[in-house]
Design a protein around this motif. Sequence first.
Motif, PDB file in Angstrom:
ATOM      1  N   THR A  47       6.007 -31.237  -3.197  1.00  0.00           N
ATOM      2  CA  THR A  47       6.473 -31.916  -1.981  1.00  0.00           C
ATOM      3  C   THR A  47       6.876 -30.930  -0.906  1.00  0.00           C
ATOM      4  N   TRP A  48       7.668 -29.920  -1.275  1.00  0.00           N
ATOM      5  CA  TRP A  48       8.313 -29.086  -0.255  1.00  0.00           C
ATOM      6  C   TRP A  48       7.588 -27.779   0.049  1.00  0.00           C
ATOM      7  N   PHE A  49       6.724 -27.311  -0.827  1.00  0.00           N
ATOM      8  CA  PHE A  49       6.105 -26.014  -0.587  1.00  0.00           C
ATOM      9  C   PHE A  49       4.616 -26.105  -0.236  1.00  0.00           C
ATOM     10  N   LYS A  50       4.131 -27.344  -0.120  1.00  0.00           N
ATOM     11  CA  LYS A  50       2.751 -27.526   0.313  1.00  0.00           C
ATOM     12  C   LYS A  50       2.597 -27.094   1.770  1.00  0.00           C
ATOM     13  N   VAL A 103       9.023 -19.628  -7.665  1.00  0.00           N
ATOM     14  CA  VAL A 103       9.638 -20.891  -7.247  1.00  0.00           C
ATOM     15  C   VAL A 103       9.252 -22.012  -8.202  1.00  0.00           C
ATOM     16  N   GLU A 104       7.984 -22.060  -8.570  1.00  0.00           N
ATOM     17  CA  GLU A 104       7.476 -23.128  -9.431  1.00  0.00           C
ATOM     18  C   GLU A 104       8.151 -23.111 -10.801  1.00  0.00           C
ATOM     19  N   LEU A 105       8.595 -21.938 -11.223  1.00  0.00           N
ATOM     20  CA  LEU A 105       9.268 -21.820 -12.513  1.00  0.00           C
ATOM     21  C   LEU A 105      10.718 -22.289 -12.454  1.00  0.00           C
ATOM     22  N   ASN A 106      11.254 -22.424 -11.237  1.00  0.00           N
ATOM     23  CA  ASN A 106      12.673 -22.730 -11.074  1.00  0.00           C
ATOM     24  C   ASN A 106      12.965 -24.159 -10.648  1.00  0.00           C
ATOM     25  N   ILE A 107      11.940 -24.904 -10.207  1.00  0.00           N
ATOM     26  CA  ILE A 107      12.176 -26.273  -9.748  1.00  0.00           C
ATOM     27  C   ILE A 107      11.165 -27.211 -10.393  1.00  0.00           C
ATOM     28  N   SER A 108      11.372 -28.514 -10.200  1.00  0.00           N
ATOM     29  CA  SER A 108      10.474 -29.491 -10.801  1.00  0.00           C
ATOM     30  C   SER A 108       9.113 -29.484 -10.106  1.00  0.00           C
ATOM     31  N   ASN A 115       0.852  -1.170   0.000  1.00  0.00           N
ATOM     32  CA  ASN A 115       0.000   0.000   0.000  1.00  0.00           C
ATOM     33  C   ASN A 115       0.897   1.231   0.000  1.00  0.00           C
ATOM     34  N   LYS A 116       0.819   2.071  -1.013  1.00  0.00           N
ATOM     35  CA  LYS A 116       1.763   3.181  -1.166  1.00  0.00           C
ATOM     36  C   LYS A 116       1.671   4.186  -0.033  1.00  0.00           C
ATOM     37  N   THR A 117       0.513   4.342   0.574  1.00  0.00           N
ATOM     38  CA  THR A 117       0.364   5.363   1.601  1.00  0.00           C
ATOM     39  C   THR A 117       0.750   4.851   2.977  1.00  0.00           C
ATOM     40  N   THR A 118       0.575   3.565   3.233  1.00  0.00           N
ATOM     41  CA  THR A 118       0.853   3.043   4.572  1.00  0.00           C
ATOM     42  C   THR A 118       2.147   2.260   4.639  1.00  0.00           C
ATOM     43  N   GLY A 119       2.699   1.816   3.483  1.00  0.00           N
ATOM     44  CA  GLY A 119       3.912   1.007   3.494  1.00  0.00           C
ATOM     45  C   GLY A 119       3.667  -0.386   4.036  1.00  0.00           C
ATOM     46  N   GLU A 120       2.395  -0.816   4.068  1.00  0.00           N
ATOM     47  CA  GLU A 120       2.063  -2.129   4.589  1.00  0.00           C
ATOM     48  C   GLU A 120       2.135  -3.183   3.487  1.00  0.00           C
ATOM     49  N   ILE A 121       2.422  -4.432   3.886  1.00  0.00           N
ATOM     50  CA  ILE A 121       2.588  -5.516   2.926  1.00  0.00           C
ATOM     51  C   ILE A 121       1.535  -6.585   3.162  1.00  0.00           C
ATOM     52  N   ASN A 122       0.861  -6.993   2.107  1.00  0.00           N
ATOM     53  CA  ASN A 122      -0.060  -8.102   2.203  1.00  0.00           C
ATOM     54  C   ASN A 122       0.763  -9.374   2.039  1.00  0.00           C
ATOM     55  N   ILE A 123       1.024 -10.053   3.154  1.00  0.00           N
ATOM     56  CA  ILE A 123       1.952 -11.176   3.112  1.00  0.00           C
ATOM     57  C   ILE A 123       1.369 -12.398   2.415  1.00  0.00           C
ATOM     58  N   LYS A 124       0.057 -12.512   2.356  1.00  0.00           N
ATOM     59  CA  LYS A 124      -0.536 -13.623   1.619  1.00  0.00           C
ATOM     60  C   LYS A 124      -0.242 -13.477   0.131  1.00  0.00           C
ATOM     61  N   GLU A 125      -0.466 -12.288  -0.405  1.00  0.00           N
ATOM     62  CA  GLU A 125      -0.197 -12.045  -1.817  1.00  0.00           C
ATOM     63  C   GLU A 125       1.298 -12.108  -2.105  1.00  0.00           C
ATOM     64  N   LEU A 126       2.107 -11.666  -1.142  1.00  0.00           N
ATOM     65  CA  LEU A 126       3.556 -11.741  -1.316  1.00  0.00           C
ATOM     66  C   LEU A 126       3.998 -13.189  -1.493  1.00  0.00           C
ATOM     67  N   TRP A 127       3.520 -14.082  -0.625  1.00  0.00           N
ATOM     68  CA  TRP A 127       3.932 -15.483  -0.701  1.00  0.00           C
ATOM     69  C   TRP A 127       3.410 -16.144  -1.972  1.00  0.00           C
ATOM     70  N   GLU A 128       2.224 -15.756  -2.404  1.00  0.00           N
ATOM     71  CA  GLU A 128       1.694 -16.294  -3.653  1.00  0.00           C
ATOM     72  C   GLU A 128       2.578 -15.905  -4.832  1.00  0.00           C
ATOM     73  N   ASN A 129       3.082 -14.674  -4.822  1.00  0.00           N
ATOM     74  CA  ASN A 129       4.001 -14.235  -5.875  1.00  0.00           C
ATOM     75  C   ASN A 129       5.321 -14.977  -5.811  1.00  0.00           C
ATOM     76  N   VAL A 130       5.792 -15.240  -4.597  1.00  0.00           N
ATOM     77  CA  VAL A 130       7.034 -15.995  -4.422  1.00  0.00           C
ATOM     78  C   VAL A 130       6.871 -17.399  -4.984  1.00  0.00           C
ATOM     79  N   LEU A 131       5.752 -18.034  -4.663  1.00  0.00           N
ATOM     80  CA  LEU A 131       5.515 -19.409  -5.113  1.00  0.00           C
ATOM     81  C   LEU A 131       5.441 -19.510  -6.631  1.00  0.00           C
ATOM     82  N   VAL A 132       4.924 -18.483  -7.265  1.00  0.00           N
ATOM     83  CA  VAL A 132       4.880 -18.479  -8.733  1.00  0.00           C
ATOM     84  C   VAL A 132       6.289 -18.557  -9.296  1.00  0.00           C
TER      85      VAL A 132
END
Length: 460
Positions: free
Chosen positions: A37-40, A26-31, A7-24
């Motif tokens: 197995t490991w990220f469930k 990760v999935e492109l980099n491993i089998s 959020n540009k005004t509060t500097g707050e992070i939605n950690i659920k959406e952050l982790w979803e972006n991370v997982l996207v």
Amino acid sequence: MNNTLENKTTGEINIKELWENVLVDVELNISKANFSTWFKDTYIIKINNGVVCLSVPNEFTRGWLFDKYHKLLLKILRGLIVGIRNIEYLVRKDNKKEGDIMYKQNTNNMELPLAEFYINKEDNLNPRYTFENFVVGPFNELAHAAAQAVTKKPGIVYNPLFIYGGSGHGKTHLIQSIGNKLKKRNDETKVFYTTSEKFATDYINAVRSNKVNMLFKDKYRKYDVLIIDDIQFLSGMEKTREELFHLFNALYDNNKQIIFSSDKHPNFIPNMESRLKSRFSAGMVVDIPKPDHESRIAILKSKSLQNKFQINNDVVDYLALTVQGNIRELEGVLNSIICQSQLKGKDFSLNDVKMFVKNNVIKQKNSVSIKDIVKQVADFYNIEENIIYKKTRVKEVVRPRQIIMYILRECFNIPYPTIGQKLGGRDHTTVIHSYEKIKKEIKIDSILSREIEQLKMMLN
């Protein structure tokens, strides 16, 4: 930064959406199998002072994520969020997710991780790579003995030490074990481990800054023990190889220990000058081949014991017979089975293991294509890949083409007509002739025999 995360005004992070972006990412980099197995059942609990607190379902997953994916996760997180310093893996068996909660990012007073769990930035050594947890068998006992000898008289016995072998055969573990033992024996010993890629990057950055002496030469010549991993990747970097040559001479003349690893014997590294090859071979050159059956059994039992997991002998025998690739693959299959067993709360039967291997290992083995093999052999002999398919009788092309035909038939049992068709529409009698010719010659030509063994290891 992605506006959906902050959020540009509060500097707050939605950690659920952050982790979803991370997982996207990760999935492109491993089998797919490793990802499921490991990220469930993983999610971010909170971000506190630049430290991401990640929930994992069990202790085993915690250790595996840290050992295998910590660097990847940090890289992805830092690409999405400014100020991320580290990740803490917390075992939480409840299902209460806090991903929808918004946490403020605080970059002040960032806490550093516990030192004993992290790679020392001064020497780059992984503290977990020691002789104590290195499994010794007939396939690697010579390399292990040479490494132990170096620790007793560094700079004198086996200098340089050059260890080569296929990916996942334990080279990195062994060469870092030398550094860790020497450092433990005398903490004033200046040990430094690096990859050839990082070595080249350091040199290029120093050249760009016009500070080669200060940023590169002075840095690397101060070490008592220099360990460079995967030296074969310098084959296409002429200036970096020249600098390595001078560095080698400076260290060697002062009895400083030099250790290299590679995926092939120094004589078979393409585009490597004779003067470097002779220096690589001046001390001790030793290979770590694919582990034999008894060694695979020993590795499985040792890794199971380290993870406090009881595994039946019939399962060990089956895995040792079926998973005949490198140690990393063997360990990965075992760890996946342990994790699946813990997640399901029951022991894996032999039938369960067979099904797992069939779905996750055998399919991957069958994914190697003829094109992959052609590329590997072409790269090995430093020729253009497309020339293999052309109707040419040039000696430098004919021999690699015959070797490809031999490997396709010998290792993958591909029909002669299919091999001929895929390699430029050749008659099957040509393929038969090539196969028989190479099969006969490897019995009397030791160099050819070694080259083909190297190629087999690389393809595995």
